[in-house]
Scaffold this motif. Structure first.
Motif, PDB file in Angstrom:
ATOM      1  N   ALA A  80      -5.077  -5.326   1.136  1.00  0.00           N
ATOM      2  CA  ALA A  80      -4.248  -5.507   0.126  1.00  0.00           C
ATOM      3  C   ALA A  80      -3.363  -6.789   0.228  1.00  0.00           C
ATOM      4  O   ALA A  80      -3.347  -7.592  -0.801  1.00  0.00           O
ATOM      5  N   THR A 138       0.857  -1.351   0.061  1.00  0.00           N
ATOM      6  CA  THR A 138       0.168  -0.057   0.091  1.00  0.00           C
ATOM      7  C   THR A 138       0.737   1.131   0.042  1.00  0.00           C
ATOM      8  O   THR A 138       0.182   2.337  -0.032  1.00  0.00           O
ATOM      9  N   ILE A 151      -4.127   1.565  -5.057  1.00  0.00           N
ATOM     10  CA  ILE A 151      -4.079   0.390  -4.197  1.00  0.00           C
ATOM     11  C   ILE A 151      -4.949  -0.600  -4.616  1.00  0.00           C
ATOM     12  O   ILE A 151      -6.269  -0.752  -4.098  1.00  0.00           O
ATOM     13  N   MET A 162      -7.012  -3.888  -3.442  1.00  0.00           N
ATOM     14  CA  MET A 162      -7.546  -4.486  -2.323  1.00  0.00           C
ATOM     15  C   MET A 162      -8.701  -5.307  -2.497  1.00  0.00           C
ATOM     16  O   MET A 162      -9.392  -5.400  -3.530  1.00  0.00           O
ATOM     17  N   LYS A 186      -5.892  -9.594  -0.891  1.00  0.00           N
ATOM     18  CA  LYS A 186      -6.139  -9.500  -2.366  1.00  0.00           C
ATOM     19  C   LYS A 186      -5.319 -10.454  -2.846  1.00  0.00           C
ATOM     20  O   LYS A 186      -5.608 -11.087  -4.009  1.00  0.00           O
TER      21      LYS A 186
END
Length: 338
Positions: free
Chosen positions: A190, A126, A218, A220, A193
């Protein structure tokens, strides 16, 4: 490099926070009113509404505007872009702590000081990774400056969180994972993910910051705000909430939920029990013990100045290794990170 005395220090600790007299600015001031502030990142214990003018990175600007005001006088710069304040040249460099976080490099008459702000060396999808910035004097945080604090890989922590979630699905229970609203929650989303595309539900305090991270590009997992008016059954779902929600009326909606907490403080097992969580996951946005020592060596600084956390213990250790180190005390309250 000039000889050092408290009178000639380029950056000093004052009742208002770290101050550079040659540049006439404060770094993360703790109180005001003051004229100029350089802000390392958007956590509430570093970004306060006390200055006439703020200097920070492009990545931090939407966070500061969200948390302080859209009307603040804000000057944003790119990482590594030099700018002049008073008689000094200042530049901001990645700290690896949260989105937009920065170290502050200050140069005056050939002398270079660096203030790390909060930082970490571990991978974080991130934010930009920590940059080593050579200097004469390094002012560093010491939040987790004890040898017991060593972080496992974040990918392993994410796999543990997913396994805990799966266990709770089997038990038909809600998983409420507590983590700080800025930085930690987005890092968890994140890291997940990489393992799953499942939707996660969010406490209302977390969603606006997630939106800022998404606008910054970012990746996620999908997320949705909890609707307390909706009487749906959340069994089997994962919910992220700030630590302050534990024990609050908000939790009554999720009776019987399994609770977990993401923080470096979870390295000490007793902390989980004392705080009343069912599970603890060791995930920190600060440097651990090995990273602190590696950073001091990498910086090639001849003087180390420490604040926050276990700075006195680290000063003693560094002194035993022949390093010129002092403690500056701790003006910051640890409100949002760990």
């Amino acid at each position: 490099m000039t000889s050092f005395t408290p009178e000639t220090a380029l950056i000093k600790m004052t009742p208002y926070g770290l101050y550079c007299p040659q540049g006439r600015f404060y770094i993360d001031p703790v109180r005001g009113p003051i004229e100029r502030a350089v802000i390392t990142h958007g956590h509430a214990d570093h970004a306060r509404n006390v200055a006439e003018t703020y200097f920070t990175t492009f990545g931090s600007s939407p966070i500061l505007q969200k948390r302080l005001s859209n009307d603040i006088s804000l000057h944003t710069v790119s990482y590594g872009e030099p700018f002049t304040l008073g008689e000094t040249t200042v530049s901001l460099h990645p700290a690896g702590h949260i989105l937009g976080s920065a170290q502050v490099r200050v140069e005056h008459q050939g002398e270079v000081w660096v203030v790390t702000g909060d930082f970490k060396r571990d991978h974080d999808p991130t934010c930009q990774p920590f940059e080593v910035v050579p200097c004469d004097t390094l002012i560093s945080e010491a939040t987790f400056a004890l040898p017991i604090y060593r972080w496992p890989p974040a990918g392993q922590v994410a796999r543990d969180i997913l396994a805990w979630w799966d266990e709770n699905i089997e038990l038909h229970q809600v998983s409420v994972l507590f983590c700080y609203a800025l930085g930690k929650a987005q890092r968890v989303l994140a890291e997940l993910k990489k393992l799953t595309d499942r939707r996660v539900f969010l406490h209302g305090a977390i969603l606006p910051i997630v939106d800022i991270y998404r606008e910054a590009g970012i990746p996620m997992v999908p997320a949705e705000k909890i609707d307390l008016q909706n009487k749906r059954d959340y069994a089997g779902e994962m919910i992220l909430a700030p630590p302050g929600a534990l024990g609050s009326p908000w939790m009554r909606r999720f009776k019987g939920a399994q609770t977990g907490f993401c923080s470096g403080w979870m390295r000490v097992r007793g902390n989980r029990r004392r705080r009343g969580y069912d599970r603890g996951f060791v995930l920190s946005d600060h440097a651990d013990w090995p990273s602190l020592l590696q950073t001091f060596e990498d910086s090639r600084a001849s003087r180390i100045q420490l604040h926050h956390g276990y700075s006195d213990i680290l000063v003693r250790y560094l002194g035993e290794q022949g390093v010129d180190a002092i403690s500056l005390g701790s003006p910051f309250a640890d409100l949002e990170s760990g």
